[in-house]
Design an enzyme around this catalytic site. Structure first.
Site, PDB file in Angstrom:
ATOM      1  N   GLY A   1       1.735   9.151   9.734  1.00 10.15           N
ATOM      2  CA  GLY A   1       1.959   7.660  10.178  1.00 10.15           C
ATOM      3  C   GLY A   1       1.919   7.714  11.515  1.00 10.15           C
ATOM      4  N   GLY A   2       1.728   6.506  12.398  1.00  6.41           N
ATOM      5  CA  GLY A   2       1.779   6.624  13.628  1.00  6.41           C
ATOM      6  C   GLY A   2       0.539   7.079  14.476  1.00  6.41           C
TER       7      GLY A   2
ATOM      8  CG  ASP B   1      -4.640   3.675   5.340  1.00  5.47           C
ATOM      9  OD1 ASP B   1      -3.543   3.691   6.405  1.00  5.47           O
ATOM     10  OD2 ASP B   1      -4.357   4.417   4.266  1.00  5.47           O
ATOM     11  N   GLY B   2      -4.811   3.183   9.055  1.00  7.65           N
ATOM     12  CA  GLY B   2      -4.744   3.969  10.043  1.00  7.65           C
ATOM     13  C   GLY B   2      -4.566   3.284  11.415  1.00  7.65           C
TER      14      GLY B   2
ATOM     15  N   GLY C   1      -2.389  11.527   6.222  1.00  7.67           N
ATOM     16  CA  GLY C   1      -1.085  12.446   5.948  1.00  7.67           C
ATOM     17  C   GLY C   1       0.231  12.392   6.898  1.00  7.67           C
TER      18      GLY C   1
ATOM     19  N   GLY D   1       1.197  -0.101   9.155  1.00  6.59           N
ATOM     20  CA  GLY D   1       2.389   0.487   9.065  1.00  6.59           C
ATOM     21  C   GLY D   1       3.360  -0.006  10.397  1.00  6.59           C
ATOM     22  CB  SER D   2       3.529   1.642  13.801  1.00 10.36           C
ATOM     23  OG  SER D   2       3.432   2.996  13.157  1.00 10.36           O
TER      24      SER D   2
ATOM     25  CG  ASP E   1      -0.263   5.727   2.882  1.00 12.82           C
ATOM     26  OD1 ASP E   1      -1.198   5.743   2.441  1.00 12.82           O
ATOM     27  OD2 ASP E   1       0.126   5.066   3.828  1.00 12.82           O
TER      28      ASP E   1
ATOM     29  CG  HIS F   1      -1.894   1.149   1.259  1.00  9.96           C
ATOM     30  ND1 HIS F   1      -2.976   1.272   1.093  1.00  9.96           N
ATOM     31  CD2 HIS F   1      -1.668   2.292   1.997  1.00  9.96           C
ATOM     32  CE1 HIS F   1      -3.735   2.178   1.311  1.00  9.96           C
ATOM     33  NE2 HIS F   1      -2.757   3.032   1.884  1.00  9.96           N
TER      34      HIS F   1
END
Ligand code: ZN
Length: 228
Positions: A136-137, A164-165, A134, A186-187, A27, A25
């Site tokens: 991450g984390g 997502d997120g 916009g 992500g993280s 971004d 994915h």
């Protein structure tokens, strides 16, 4: 891929492949639609040569219609843009399908499902943002669960529902139960020492809690829904 080690991009792709990640994915941020700037089609095109994995481009950009061709050319299998961008959404969703990619529409936390309802027949994928786009984390926003449930009721099993997120072991189960079937992480992968273990743990929680796991007959695997 926003949280990956860009100094070792090829190694990261190899580790994700070993861990059986199904989708990369991407971004994409333009410093305008969102304050940050990330990477563009040139980077994605270079990584395209390294793997057969499905590429999902998440365009957090103004004027996504102007960039569609470059992301198609870079080898993206799914192109997702924001309802909140200035694009004429119906036209762009049709164009993405015409170009042979899966057409995705993303919703910010402040956008209601009702606003996009007329567009759902044109979507192969709907991306629910569970943080502000916009950065991450960020922490997961539980209000996204109700959106996923409503969208699952409004769409057929052929529509991929992505979230997502803030997706991590403590949130992925709820999103899976609410109807998500593609989880952008992500993280919770990149900040761990062992991607195989992290993805395996996330996958098993999502499978146990997912309504679709209990109904395998009508569930299309995500990888085939957006296959090249
Ligand atoms: Zn994203």
């Amino acid at each position: 891929m926003l949280k990956c080690d860009f100094g070792n991009l090829q190694r990261e792709v190899e580790l994700l492949a070993q861990a059986k990640a199904q989708v990369l994915h991407w971004d994409v941020m333009d410093g305008h639609f969102v304050p940050n700037l990330s990477y563009g089609a040139m980077v994605i095109e270079r990584v395209r040569d390294m793997t057969e994995m499905v590429f999902d481009a998440h365009l957090m950009v103004t004027d996504p219609q102007d960039y569609l061709d470059s992301y198609i050319k870079a080898g993206c299998d799914a192109i997702t843009f924001h309802f909140e961008s200035n694009a004429e959404a119906a036209d762009l969703l049709k164009r993405i399908r015409d170009e042979g990619a899966a057409a995705g529409l993303a919703l910010n936390p402040g956008t209601s499902v009702d606003e996009i309802e007329p567009l759902l027949p044109l979507c192969d994928l709907v991306l629910v943002m569970s943080v502000q786009p916009g950065f991450g984390g960020q922490a997961f926003m539980p209000s996204s669960l109700e959106k996923l449930k409503r969208l699952r009721e409004m769409t057929g099993p052929e529509t991929v529902l992505s979230v997502d997120g803030g997706i991590a072991p403590d949130t992925i189960g709820d999103t899976s139960e609410a109807g998500a079937d593609l989880f952008v992480v992500g993280s919770a992968v990149f900040d761990t020492p062992n991607y195989v273990q992290a993805i395996s743990d996330l996958h098993s929680i999502a499978s146990q809690r997912g309504s679709r796991a209990a109904r395998p007959s009508d569930a299309e695997p995500v990888s085939s829904s957006v296959e090249r």
